[in-house]
Every structure is written in C-alpha cells, then in structure tokens.
Design a protein around this motif. Structure first.
Motif, PDB file in Angstrom:
ATOM      1  N   ARG A  73       0.828  -1.216   0.000  1.00 38.60           N
ATOM      2  CA  ARG A  73       0.000   0.000   0.000  1.00 38.60           C
ATOM      3  C   ARG A  73       0.865   1.270   0.000  1.00 38.60           C
ATOM      4  NH1 ARG A  73      -4.516  -2.064   4.090  1.00 38.60           N
ATOM      5  NH2 ARG A  73      -6.069  -2.735   2.520  1.00 38.60           N
ATOM      6  N   SER A  74       1.904   1.241   0.848  1.00 36.22           N
ATOM      7  CA  SER A  74       2.701   2.474   0.951  1.00 36.22           C
ATOM      8  C   SER A  74       3.636   2.678  -0.248  1.00 36.22           C
ATOM      9  CB  SER A  74       3.501   2.479   2.260  1.00 36.22           C
ATOM     10  OG  SER A  74       4.283   1.326   2.317  1.00 36.22           O
ATOM     11  N   ASN A  75       3.977   1.608  -0.963  1.00 38.79           N
ATOM     12  CA  ASN A  75       4.922   1.757  -2.070  1.00 38.79           C
ATOM     13  C   ASN A  75       4.268   1.698  -3.451  1.00 38.79           C
ATOM     14  OD1 ASN A  75       7.091   1.958  -0.303  1.00 38.79           O
ATOM     15  ND2 ASN A  75       7.223  -0.291  -0.156  1.00 38.79           N
ATOM     16  N   VAL A  76       2.921   1.587  -3.471  1.00 36.39           N
ATOM     17  CA  VAL A  76       2.249   1.406  -4.755  1.00 36.39           C
ATOM     18  C   VAL A  76       2.424   2.645  -5.665  1.00 36.39           C
ATOM     19  CG1 VAL A  76      -0.073   2.294  -4.216  1.00 36.39           C
ATOM     20  CG2 VAL A  76       0.184   0.325  -5.742  1.00 36.39           C
ATOM     21  N   ASP A  77       2.657   3.792  -5.028  1.00 34.68           N
ATOM     22  CA  ASP A  77       2.802   5.022  -5.823  1.00 34.68           C
ATOM     23  C   ASP A  77       4.059   5.016  -6.693  1.00 34.68           C
ATOM     24  OD1 ASP A  77       0.481   5.808  -4.670  1.00 34.68           O
ATOM     25  OD2 ASP A  77       1.487   6.830  -2.980  1.00 34.68           O
ATOM     26  N   ALA A  78       5.002   4.148  -6.355  1.00 36.70           N
ATOM     27  CA  ALA A  78       6.234   4.081  -7.147  1.00 36.70           C
ATOM     28  C   ALA A  78       5.966   3.553  -8.565  1.00 36.70           C
ATOM     29  CB  ALA A  78       7.245   3.199  -6.443  1.00 36.70           C
ATOM     30  N   ILE A  79       4.803   2.854  -8.706  1.00 39.12           N
ATOM     31  CA  ILE A  79       4.467   2.335 -10.038  1.00 39.12           C
ATOM     32  C   ILE A  79       3.865   3.468 -10.867  1.00 39.12           C
ATOM     33  CG2 ILE A  79       2.984   0.723 -11.288  1.00 39.12           C
ATOM     34  CD1 ILE A  79       3.269  -1.140  -8.789  1.00 39.12           C
ATOM     35  N   ASN A  80       4.269   3.569 -12.157  1.00 42.88           N
ATOM     36  CA  ASN A  80       3.894   4.722 -12.954  1.00 42.88           C
ATOM     37  C   ASN A  80       2.599   4.546 -13.745  1.00 42.88           C
ATOM     38  OD1 ASN A  80       6.292   6.013 -12.146  1.00 42.88           O
ATOM     39  ND2 ASN A  80       7.422   4.857 -13.687  1.00 42.88           N
ATOM     40  N   SER A  81       2.441   3.347 -14.319  1.00 45.61           N
ATOM     41  CA  SER A  81       1.263   3.218 -15.181  1.00 45.61           C
ATOM     42  C   SER A  81       0.479   1.963 -14.837  1.00 45.61           C
ATOM     43  CB  SER A  81       1.717   3.138 -16.650  1.00 45.61           C
ATOM     44  OG  SER A  81       2.405   1.934 -16.868  1.00 45.61           O
ATOM     45  N   GLU A  82      -0.712   1.849 -15.425  1.00 45.52           N
ATOM     46  CA  GLU A  82      -1.552   0.666 -15.192  1.00 45.52           C
ATOM     47  C   GLU A  82      -0.915  -0.585 -15.797  1.00 45.52           C
ATOM     48  OE1 GLU A  82      -5.811   0.613 -15.801  1.00 45.52           O
ATOM     49  OE2 GLU A  82      -5.895   2.766 -15.272  1.00 45.52           O
ATOM     50  N   GLN A  83      -0.223  -0.366 -16.937  1.00 50.17           N
ATOM     51  CA  GLN A  83       0.455  -1.505 -17.566  1.00 50.17           C
ATOM     52  C   GLN A  83       1.532  -2.062 -16.650  1.00 50.17           C
ATOM     53  OE1 GLN A  83      -0.301   1.284 -19.212  1.00 50.17           O
ATOM     54  NE2 GLN A  83      -1.488   0.572 -21.023  1.00 50.17           N
ATOM     55  N   GLU A  84       2.226  -1.153 -16.064  1.00 42.36           N
ATOM     56  CA  GLU A  84       3.301  -1.545 -15.128  1.00 42.36           C
ATOM     57  C   GLU A  84       2.741  -2.348 -13.951  1.00 42.36           C
ATOM     58  OE1 GLU A  84       6.679   0.987 -13.341  1.00 42.36           O
ATOM     59  OE2 GLU A  84       6.158   1.960 -15.281  1.00 42.36           O
ATOM     60  N   LEU A  85       1.588  -1.856 -13.454  1.00 43.82           N
ATOM     61  CA  LEU A  85       0.933  -2.529 -12.316  1.00 43.82           C
ATOM     62  C   LEU A  85       0.549  -3.969 -12.686  1.00 43.82           C
ATOM     63  CD1 LEU A  85      -0.351  -2.089  -9.424  1.00 43.82           C
ATOM     64  CD2 LEU A  85      -2.480  -1.628 -10.648  1.00 43.82           C
ATOM     65  N   ALA A  86      -0.048  -4.084 -13.912  1.00 47.24           N
ATOM     66  CA  ALA A  86      -0.460  -5.419 -14.360  1.00 47.24           C
ATOM     67  C   ALA A  86       0.741  -6.346 -14.501  1.00 47.24           C
ATOM     68  CB  ALA A  86      -1.171  -5.292 -15.720  1.00 47.24           C
ATOM     69  N   ALA A  87       1.822  -5.762 -15.022  1.00 44.84           N
ATOM     70  CA  ALA A  87       3.035  -6.566 -15.195  1.00 44.84           C
ATOM     71  C   ALA A  87       3.590  -7.017 -13.837  1.00 44.84           C
ATOM     72  CB  ALA A  87       4.073  -5.750 -15.955  1.00 44.84           C
ATOM     73  N   TRP A  88       3.577  -6.076 -12.915  1.00 44.48           N
ATOM     74  CA  TRP A  88       4.105  -6.403 -11.563  1.00 44.48           C
ATOM     75  C   TRP A  88       3.316  -7.530 -10.912  1.00 44.48           C
ATOM     76  CZ3 TRP A  88       1.182  -5.044  -7.054  1.00 44.48           C
ATOM     77  CH2 TRP A  88       1.797  -5.388  -5.845  1.00 44.48           C
ATOM     78  N   SER A  89       1.946  -7.389 -11.054  1.00 46.22           N
ATOM     79  CA  SER A  89       1.116  -8.414 -10.403  1.00 46.22           C
ATOM     80  C   SER A  89       1.289  -9.783 -11.069  1.00 46.22           C
ATOM     81  CB  SER A  89      -0.352  -7.999 -10.411  1.00 46.22           C
ATOM     82  OG  SER A  89      -0.901  -8.150 -11.700  1.00 46.22           O
ATOM     83  N   LYS A  90       1.606  -9.796 -12.370  1.00 45.95           N
ATOM     84  CA  LYS A  90       1.776 -11.080 -13.067  1.00 45.95           C
ATOM     85  C   LYS A  90       3.087 -11.749 -12.690  1.00 45.95           C
ATOM     86  CE  LYS A  90      -1.187 -10.966 -17.098  1.00 45.95           C
ATOM     87  NZ  LYS A  90      -1.369  -9.878 -18.086  1.00 45.95           N
ATOM     88  N   LEU A  91       4.097 -10.886 -12.403  1.00 50.70           N
ATOM     89  CA  LEU A  91       5.414 -11.423 -12.063  1.00 50.70           C
ATOM     90  C   LEU A  91       5.382 -12.249 -10.780  1.00 50.70           C
ATOM     91  CD1 LEU A  91       8.024  -8.645 -12.852  1.00 50.70           C
ATOM     92  CD2 LEU A  91       7.970 -10.962 -13.768  1.00 50.70           C
ATOM     93  N   ASP A  92       4.629 -11.765  -9.841  1.00 43.24           N
ATOM     94  CA  ASP A  92       4.555 -12.490  -8.558  1.00 43.24           C
ATOM     95  C   ASP A  92       3.282 -13.326  -8.537  1.00 43.24           C
ATOM     96  OD1 ASP A  92       4.522 -13.389  -5.997  1.00 43.24           O
ATOM     97  OD2 ASP A  92       5.272 -11.483  -5.151  1.00 43.24           O
ATOM     98  N   LYS A  93       3.451 -14.635  -8.555  1.00 41.60           N
ATOM     99  CA  LYS A  93       2.236 -15.452  -8.676  1.00 41.60           C
ATOM    100  C   LYS A  93       1.486 -15.556  -7.354  1.00 41.60           C
ATOM    101  CE  LYS A  93       4.639 -19.981  -8.399  1.00 41.60           C
ATOM    102  NZ  LYS A  93       4.797 -20.009  -7.003  1.00 41.60           N
ATOM    103  N   ASP A  94       2.101 -15.069  -6.305  1.00 47.63           N
ATOM    104  CA  ASP A  94       1.415 -15.072  -5.018  1.00 47.63           C
ATOM    105  C   ASP A  94       0.520 -13.837  -4.875  1.00 47.63           C
ATOM    106  OD1 ASP A  94       2.384 -17.454  -4.231  1.00 47.63           O
ATOM    107  OD2 ASP A  94       4.096 -16.625  -3.116  1.00 47.63           O
TER     108      ASP A  94
END
Lengths: 226, 423
Positions: B50-71
């Motif tokens: 929650r506190s570090n989510v702002d470091a992500i710049n775009s929605e694409q980046e967010l989707a990529a991040w969530s896919k990288l970690d399968k947990d």
C-alpha cells in the motif's frame, strides 16, 4: 520270683500288685525314679515293670542304667504313650516288652510270665496242669502224654488261659490278645466263640477234663487244682 | 498380579495419558504459533505494497508487476472492501494435480490512479505443516524414550529394593512348622523389611510356642485320660476275680468292661486324629501299599473268618507311594475294618489295586450312604447292629488323605459300597 513294679499312679500300682500276688510273685513297688533306682541297685529282680513317665525322671533312664550295669533283669515298659518311636526306643534300649496303658491285667500277667520264661535258662520250659502239658518251646500240647494238634490261635488261647489260671478273663481281654493287640477289635466276640469251641472240643476229645469254664456275663476261666 | 507390575502400572497409565493429551495440545499450539507468524508477514506485505504502490507509474506496469509475482492477484473492484485473512485450499496445478494445498490468504483494497483494486496475497502453508510434523515426531520420540527409561530404571530399583522381601517370602513358603525351629531371614538395608522380618519372626515364635504347647497338651491329654482308664480297667478285672458273684452282678461288670473298652478305643482314636491334625507324623518314606494291605488283611483275617466274610484281592500293579507307613496302615486298616463291620449276609469284601488307586468294596445295606456326612466325626452307620462303631474311622481316613493330597471317594454301585483312594 521277684518283681519290681515302678508306677507313680497309686491305684494302678495296687491293682497290679494285687493281681500278681495271687500268682505267687514277690512284689516290690516304687512310685518314683529315685526309689526305683535304689531298689534296682540293692536287689535282683526277675522282672521289672517300668512306667515311662515318673514324677522325677524318665523311666527309660533306669533302663539305660540297667544296661550300663549289665543287669539281667527282664523289663516290661508300661507306657501311656502309644507311639511307634517310643516303642522302638524302649525296645532298643533293652526292654523285653512294651505294653500300652490301659492294658488288661491278664495280658500283663501273661507278658511277665513270657519274659521270665525267656530270661531263665533252666527248667520251666513246660507248664503242667494235671493231665495237660504245654511245651513252651515246641509250642505243642500233650494230654495224657499224647500230642494234640492245635491251630496257632487255639494254642495262644490255651496258653493265655493257662498263664491266668483260676482267673476270670474278660472276652475283651481274650479278643485283644488273639488279635495280637494290633488291630482295632470289634465288640462282637465271634472270634472267641469259634476258637473257644474248637479248643474245648479238641481238649475234650483227647480226654482232658473240662477245665475251661464259661463265666456268665464276663468271660472265661481255666479252673484247675494242681 | 505381581508386586513389581503393580507399582509400575500406574506410572505407565499416567505417562500414556499425559502423552495422549499433550500431543494434540502441542499440535494446536505449534500450529497457531506458525499461523500467527504467517499472518504477521502477510500483513506486513500488504502494508508495504500500500505504501509503495505510488512508485508504479502506469496501469500496464501494475499489471506486469502483479503477473510477475504469482502469489499476488490484483482485480479491479467498485467498492472498497475490508481487510480479511483466511485459510483456503487450492489446486496448484504444479506437482499435485489432484490434491489441494493449504494457503493463507490476505485480501484488502488498494487505490491506484484513482481506481479501486482488490489485492490478494497468499502464502503456502505446506512448509509450516512439514515443520509441525517434524516437531511432533521429535516430541513423541523424546517422550517415549523418557518414559521407557523411567520405567526401566524404576523396575531395576524395585527389583533390587524388594529382593529381601522375595527372599523372605520364599523362606516362608518352604517353611514347615514341625521341621525347622528358626526362619532364616536376610538382613536388609530397608527399615520396613527388617521390621517385617522381625514381625514374622515374632509371629513364628509365638506359633511355635503354641504348637509345642499343643503337642504337649496332646501328650498330656493322652497320659491323663489313659491313667484313670487304666485304673478303672484294672479294678474291674480285680472285681471279676472276687467271689461269690451273682449272675446279675457278673453281667453288670461285663457291661462296664465293654463300655470301658469302648471309651479306651474312643480315646485312642481321638488322640490319633489330633496327632494327625497336629502333623505329628512328619516322616515320609516309600511305602509298598501291596504289602501293607497284605499285612492288614492278615491281621483282620481272624475277624473276617469269625463272621464268615470272604476277602478277595486283585492286585493289578505294584503300588508304591511316599507317605508315613503308620498312617498308610491306619488308612488301609480303617477301610478294611469298615468293610468287614458293615457287611451283610452276602459277606463279600473286595480289595483291588489299580494304577495309582486302591479300591475297597463290600456288600452291605442295599442303599447308598450319604457321602457328605460319612467323613464327618461321629457319623455312625444306620445299622443298629453296628453298635461297636465309634464313628471316627472314616474321619481319620479322610484326614490322612488330606494330609498327603490323596483323593478318597465313595460310590454305591452293583449293590456294593465302594471306597476309592487315588494316590
């Protein structure tokens, strides 16, 4: 013939002496061990009747002392104890016979006669009653010098009557004597009747007078004037 | 139950109960501790995201991040949801296609670029379960080792501590009152055992004193009774010699003598009975029963003949037993004299020896006797003509049999009364 009666029971002592006196024995008495010892040291007896339980000692001790002093008195132990051990011990110590109290006086008398006969070397091997002669060694009888065949029991019966001649013998005493004092006898006296009948028949048949009398209610008696 | 087992059993029961109770407790405690640790790390993860989510710049980046970690699973939602943590079972699809695996999951909403998302973080519990299993296994092995060791040590100590007791017990079992005069006891360093030994010794001394007194009493009774009986007997005999005696007087004297003879026999039998009861025939030897029987038959032959009774014998074997000769002869003699005494007009007595058995059979009353009563003292036959019986013969026979653990039995068959002694 001299006899010493060692018995602490006065009444029994008197009875024995009374019975034996009519048999022409000379009777000495001792009621305790000390007296008995003194008498034995001072006199020779043909037979000593010895009670085992005396107030001041065991009768068997007297027997041992007699043996040590090499006295040849015949000894009959009269004891209230009827155990095999005592009997064996008594006989091993040198007693001639062992009689358990209570006994019949007639039985005692017969045993004394037998002991004295065995102890004496000369004479008296026969008992002569007029025409009737009993040969004690051969265990046979002669009537008018003729041999009469008796069974062992008939001979025992006659000898018992002869030892106690002129005395009334109770049926119990006779039955016990014939049963060798070993077995429990029965009150029923069939045993005596059969043998007595046969004995009387044989004696009569050989010409002997009818000396054996049946005494009403009590028993039998060999009645004879020698 | 043996003493050693008795002391060990409560320990065993207690240890097992404690073990059975502690294993589930341990399981739940360890499990909750592990779960707490997992929960804590999940909450930290959620907070940090929650506190570090702002470091992500775009929605694409967010989707990529969530896919990288399968947990991590990220889904857009309309309304914000509360944070929740729970256990779920899921098919991972990797190694175990058919089995589900436990997962701890935390879900919460996060805001990113003005949009609401539900964030799910999961953590596998398989490793925690393995750890739990290992801890429990070690625990069980440890407890079992501890318990086994304790039991073993306890047993060893008990065996050593109770040794003087077992020695004393053994001594007492082998002890016979009439044989030894003192009990050999081992001194022990346990006070209680020394006290026990002392008490037993004291008890024994008292018993021995009583035994001696009883023996003396028997002897005294014998002497005391027999002397007056002997006097009475001798006086009766002297009375018989007196004259004149009328027939009625003679009959009375004769009856008195018969009564006195019975009294004498009764006294002898009672003495014998008490002597057997007092164990005063302790010597045992090898007894040839066949020759004993022959001897007794010879003694009774006279009485049997007088009554016209025929004694038939059949010795199938040679019977040798270990017992006291006198007692065996008394036993045989009592049976045979009974067979003669209680006979009838058929006048038959049979004496058989079979393997380990003596059988005495006789004709007599035509009905069976009460087996229960016949071995009691003073039980006389019902026949009035058996007045000479004193009623102690079978009681004595029974006592002798009891002493040597022989079995004596009565049977009525083929119109015969049959006594069987099994040695």
């Amino acid at each position: 013939m001299k006899i010493l009666v060692v018995e602490d029971e006065k009444d029994l002592l008197e009875s024995i002496v009374t019975y034996l006196k009519t048999e022409n024995y000379v009777c000495d008495t001792a009621a305790d061990y000390k007296t008995a010892r003194q008498k034995v040291e001072s006199f020779d007896y043909d037979c000593i009747l010895l009670d085992v339980t005396l107030p001041d000692g065991n009768g068997l001790r007297l027997l041992e002392e007699l043996k040590v002093e090499k006295k040849t008195d015949g000894v009959i132990i009269i004891s209230a104890r009827n155990s095999v051990d005592d009997r064996i011990r008594g006989l091993n110590t040198g007693a001639d016979d062992y009689l358990v109290k209570p006994f019949h006086l007639s039985e005692l008398n017969a045993r004394i006669a037998a002991v004295i006969r065995r102890r004496r070397f000369e004479g008296n091997k026969v008992i002569v009653l007029n025409e009737l002669t009993i040969d004690l060694d051969a265990r046979t009888i002669l009537i008018h010098n003729k041999n009469v065949d008796l069974t062992r029991k008939e001979y025992d019966l006659l000898l018992y009557l002869a030892y106690n001649k002129n005395r009334v013998l109770s049926k119990n005493a006779i039955a016990e004597h014939l049963s060798d004092n070993e077995v429990e006898i029965f009150d029923n006296f069939d045993v005596i009747y059969t043998h007595m009948k046969n004995l009387k028949r044989k004696l009569h048949g050989a010409g002997c007078k009818d000396y054996i009398k049946s005494i009403y209610g009590m028993g039998y008696k060999l009645e004879i004037e020698v | 139950m043996k003493l050693l087992n008795k002391t060990i059993r409560p320990f065993l029961v207690y240890s097992l109960t404690v073990l059975l109770i502690t294993i589930p407790i341990l399981y739940f405690v360890v499990q909750s501790v592990l779960l707490e640790a997992v929960d804590k790390s999940l909450r930290i993860q959620l907070r940090e995201i929650r506190s570090n989510v702002d470091a992500i710049n775009s929605e694409q980046e967010l989707a990529a991040w969530s896919k990288l970690d399968k947990d991590i699973v990220l889904e857009p939602i309309d309304h914000p949801s509360k944070d929740s943590i729970y256990t779920a079972y899921r098919f991972t699809g990797e190694h175990h296609k058919t089995e589900s695996e436990p997962y701890r999951e935390i879900s919460g909403s996060i805001k990113f670029a003005g949009k609401l998302y539900n964030l799910l973080i999961c953590s596998s519990l398989v490793e925690s379960d393995d750890l739990l299993g290992s801890i429990l296994t070690v625990q069980v092995i440890f407890v079992l080792l501890l318990m086994g060791g304790l039991l073993w040590i306890n047993r060893k100590i008990s065996q050593k501590a109770w040794k003087p007791f077992y020695n004393a017990l053994n001594n007492m079992q082998q002890y016979e009152l009439n044989k030894n005069t003192n009990l050999p006891f081992q001194e022990s360093d346990t006070d209680e055992f020394n006290e026990l030994n002392q008490s037993v010794r004291h008890l024994h001394n008292r018993n021995y004193q009583i035994y001696i007194q009883q023996k003396e009493f028997t002897e005294n009774a014998s002497h005391e009774m027999q002397t007056p009986l002997a006097i009475f007997q001798s006086k009766l005999e002297l009375l018989m010699q007196t004259s004149p005696l009328s027939e009625s007087q003679a009959t009375i004297i004769g009856d008195l003598e018969n009564a006195n003879q019975r009294l004498i026999r009764l006294n002898k039998s009672l003495l014998l009975l008490s002597k057997i009861e007092n164990n005063q025939y302790p010597e045992t030897e090898s007894v040839d029963v066949n020759s004993s029987i022959k001897k007794i038959i010879a003694q009774y032959q006279l009485h049997a003949e007088a009554r016209g009774i025929r004694i038939q014998t059949s010795f199938r074997t040679n019977l040798n037993i270990r017992a006291n000769t006198t007692l065996v002869e008394i036993l045989v003699s009592n049976l045979i004299s009974n067979a003669i005494r209680h006979n009838n007009e058929e006048k038959q007595v049979f004496i058989n020896i079979e393997e380990g058995q003596l059988i005495v059979k006789n004709t007599g009353t035509h009905s069976a006797l009460s087996e229960e009563k016949m071995f009691h003292r003073f039980q006389k036959g019902t026949n009035s003509d058996n007045g000479d019986s004193i009623g102690l013969g079978l009681a004595i026979a029974k006592k002798i049999c009891e002493m040597y653990s022989f079995k004596i039995e009565y049977k009525f068959s083929d119109d015969c009364h049959e006594f069987t002694v099994t040695f």
